[in-house]
Design a protein around this motif. Structure first.
Motif, PDB file in Angstrom:
ATOM      1  N   VAL A  92     -13.000  16.662 -15.717  1.00  0.00           N
ATOM      2  CA  VAL A  92     -13.238  15.238 -15.490  1.00  0.00           C
ATOM      3  C   VAL A  92     -14.299  14.776 -16.481  1.00  0.00           C
ATOM      4  N   ASP A  93     -14.034  13.663 -17.190  1.00  0.00           N
ATOM      5  CA  ASP A  93     -15.022  13.177 -18.152  1.00  0.00           C
ATOM      6  C   ASP A  93     -16.114  12.371 -17.454  1.00  0.00           C
ATOM      7  N   LYS A  94     -17.033  11.815 -18.233  1.00  0.00           N
ATOM      8  CA  LYS A  94     -18.192  11.136 -17.643  1.00  0.00           C
ATOM      9  C   LYS A  94     -17.820   9.839 -16.944  1.00  0.00           C
ATOM     10  N   TYR A  95     -16.589   9.381 -17.153  1.00  0.00           N
ATOM     11  CA  TYR A  95     -16.131   8.168 -16.479  1.00  0.00           C
ATOM     12  C   TYR A  95     -15.267   8.478 -15.250  1.00  0.00           C
ATOM     13  N   GLY A  96     -15.131   9.772 -14.944  1.00  0.00           N
ATOM     14  CA  GLY A  96     -14.341  10.164 -13.789  1.00  0.00           C
ATOM     15  C   GLY A  96     -12.857  10.277 -14.061  1.00  0.00           C
TER      16      GLY A  96
END
Length: 343
Positions: free
Chosen positions: A227-231
């Motif tokens: 999961v990236d930093k933006y979800g």
């Protein structure tokens, strides 16, 4: 004080003495452990399918599921190694919600850890007795695994636990395959560092004892997406991801390079039906590239008797997940036969 003692729990040795394994169960586990070891060391080319509920929430429905799996196993055992998922601990991102049978033998009742450790040992044992299949569980709490270490044939370390030192060191003392998942960030280096640690010998404190481990040569990776930093979910089951993993393995001196692909979680964005397509893509990648065929030893699939998931209330459907959504039995059975035909 901010912590109070609810009860003193029995030592693992005492619980095992009270709920011992029969000679037949011991023989089944020894045979299955040898077969699974041969797969992870490359002596056998069988394909591993770790399949079952997101969380084992009810003994009867779990054992029914595993018994159905055993009947399928009779038809595919020459090509596949079916390992039931009987996950009795459920990690919770925020700490809220159902934490698994270990915590709550009855999902709609208050936590009872003593009843929980008894319930999970009885369920695992019953599943073996009725199906002849030994199972996988998640090592969510390293010291708790001692209540089941004579029963399990596979263990996984989850995305939120894989960087934890105690998990890594405990895995180094196990004599069965342990899959180290990539962290929620998807970072391959963290995951592979955990394999390095698990394959090495360590001295540390475990259950109040000074222990030294031999290192676990069957420690390997599990790809579960990130999961990236933006979800936003970032899958890592594609061909390019597998090739990248192969290259990362080749840069390290690790024993028995191996990977399991988790078809759910962040690889599917919890769209449970996508597991069918994801497994098909993984099989295609293996068949296209002989090196990947050696590396990717199996897949992990979440399924139950009924598809989807449900809330914990008085109207619960028997055999339907109360945590993440799962494939239903009919789709699962078809998928296993498809894997057997294509692997």
């Amino acid at each position: 004080m901010g912590m109070r003692i609810n009860a003193e729990l029995p030592l693992p040795a005492d619980l095992k003495a009270e709920y011992p394994l029969s000679d037949n169960v011991v023989r089944i586990k020894e045979k299955r452990d040898r077969e699974i070891r041969d797969i992870f060391t490359g002596k056998s080319d069988k394909f591993v399918v770790i399949v079952g509920p997101c969380s084992a929430d009810n003994e009867d429905s779990v054992c029914e599921y595993v018994s159905r799996l055993a009947r399928v196993n009779e038809k595919v055992s020459d090509r596949l190694m079916l390992i039931p998922r009987i996950y009795t601990n459920k990690p919770r991102t925020t700490g809220e919600g159902y934490k698994g049978m270990l915590h709550q033998p009855e999902p709609d009742q208050a936590p009872d850890l003593l009843a929980g450790i008894i319930a999970i040992r009885k369920m695992h044992t019953r599943a073996i007795e009725e199906s002849g299949l030994t199972a996988a569980d998640e090592m969510l709490y390293p010291e708790n695994r001692s209540y089941l270490d004579d029963i399990l044939s596979y263990e996984a370390v989850g995305a939120r636990s894989v960087e934890n030192q105690q998990h890594r060191l405990t895995a180094s003392g196990m004599d069965i395959p342990v899959g180290m998942k990539n962290p929620t960030s998807g970072d391959f280096s963290v995951m592979l560092n955990s394999v390095v640690a698990a394959q090495s010998s360590h001295t540390f404190i475990y259950r109040g004892l000074d222990v030294t481990t031999d290192g676990n040569d069957l420690a390997h990776v599990i790809l579960r997406g990130g999961v990236d930093k933006y979800g936003t979910c970032i899958p890592n089951y594609h061909y390019e991801d597998l090739v990248r993993l192969l290259g990362a393995y080749q840069q390290r001196e690790l024993k028995n390079p191996a990977a399991i692909v988790d078809a759910n979680h962040s690889n599917s964005n919890k769209q449970f039906r996508e597991q069918i397509r994801i497994v098909s893509e993984v099989l295609h990648s293996r068949n296209y590239n002989p090196e990947l065929k050696k590396l990717v030893k199996g897949v992990m699939i979440e399924s139950y008797l009924e598809e989807g998931c449900q809330k914990i209330d008085e109207n619960r459907v028997y055999g339907k997940s109360i945590t993440d959504p799962c494939l239903g039995w009919e789709d699962t059975e078809r998928l296993i036969y498809k894997i057997a035909d294509e692997c």
